[in-house]
Design an enzyme around this catalytic site. Structure first.
Site, PDB file in Angstrom:
ATOM      1  N   HIS A  30       0.988  -1.327  -0.064  1.00 58.89           N
ATOM      2  CA  HIS A  30       0.013  -0.005   0.038  1.00 58.89           C
ATOM      3  C   HIS A  30       0.902   1.216  -0.204  1.00 58.89           C
ATOM      4  CE1 HIS A  30      -2.946   2.805   0.912  1.00 58.89           C
ATOM      5  NE2 HIS A  30      -2.454   3.400   1.995  1.00 58.89           N
TER       6      HIS A  30
ATOM      7  N   CYS B 135      -3.927   1.585  -5.152  1.00 61.05           N
ATOM      8  CA  CYS B 135      -3.425   2.820  -4.504  1.00 61.05           C
ATOM      9  C   CYS B 135      -1.910   3.305  -4.826  1.00 61.05           C
ATOM     10  CB  CYS B 135      -3.279   2.683  -2.995  1.00 61.05           C
ATOM     11  SG  CYS B 135      -2.144   1.135  -2.701  1.00 61.05           S
TER      12      CYS B 135
END
Length: 181
Positions: A39, A117
């Site tokens: 992430h 992301c």
């Protein structure tokens, strides 16, 4: 008066930092094969901007305190922070840019392989300072997108925001989401 003019003439060079987080629960398996699932968020002006999925057409971009892995989930650990470059945009211009990007990076457009992301972080850093994020960060998503049969091995509710489950009330937090960050 001269001080105000001088302040306007000074160019802004605010650091643009990429914060990379391990999703530990799965990276223990994938790192063995040279891949990781990460992430990312982009830190600028003391705010970290991230992108995640939900089922609505509104922005999927959200703000968190920089490098605060606790707000991202129990199994999320900060791997490293990389200075990508600097931006000449003002803090207000960055906020306006985030607002505009929110019309493109909506929660319902999130996809673990095709629009995650890391895709957001790369697009954002390119706009801020003309530099993309390191290729290794999203290597697994690129690999899987080039081998679609592998995508079929991933549970569908991990790939995109899932609909409400039967019996779940609108706005209920009683569901267990997949890794949609």
């Amino acid at each position: 008066m001269k001080t105000a003019i001088r302040k306007q003439m000074v160019s802004i060079h605010e650091a643009v930092i990429l914060n990379i987080y391990d999703l530990n629960w799965i990276n223990g398996y994938t790192n063995t094969f040279g891949f990781g699932i990460y992430h990312t968020g982009v830190e600028v002006y003391g705010v970290e901007y991230c992108f995640g999925g939900h089922r609505w057409e509104s922005s999927g971009i959200f703000e968190v305190p920089p490098r605060n892995e606790g707000v991202l989930g129990a199994n999320v650990r900060l791997r490293q922070s990389i200075r990508i470059g600097t931006t000449a945009l003002s803090e207000q211009s960055v906020k306006e840019l985030i607002h505009a990007m929110g019309t493109i990076f909506t929660g319902n457009r999130y996809h673990l392989i095709q629009n995650n992301c890391n895709h957001f972080s790369g697009a954002f850093t390119k706009l801020l300072c003309g530099v993309d994020i390191p290729a290794w960060v999203n290597r697994l998503a690129r690999f899987i997108s080039n081998a679609p049969f592998l995508q079929k091995c991933i549970p569908p509710d991990w790939l995109t925001p899932h609909d409400q489950r039967p019996g779940e009330q609108e706005g209920s937090e009683n569901h267990t989401p997949g890794p949609q960050q």
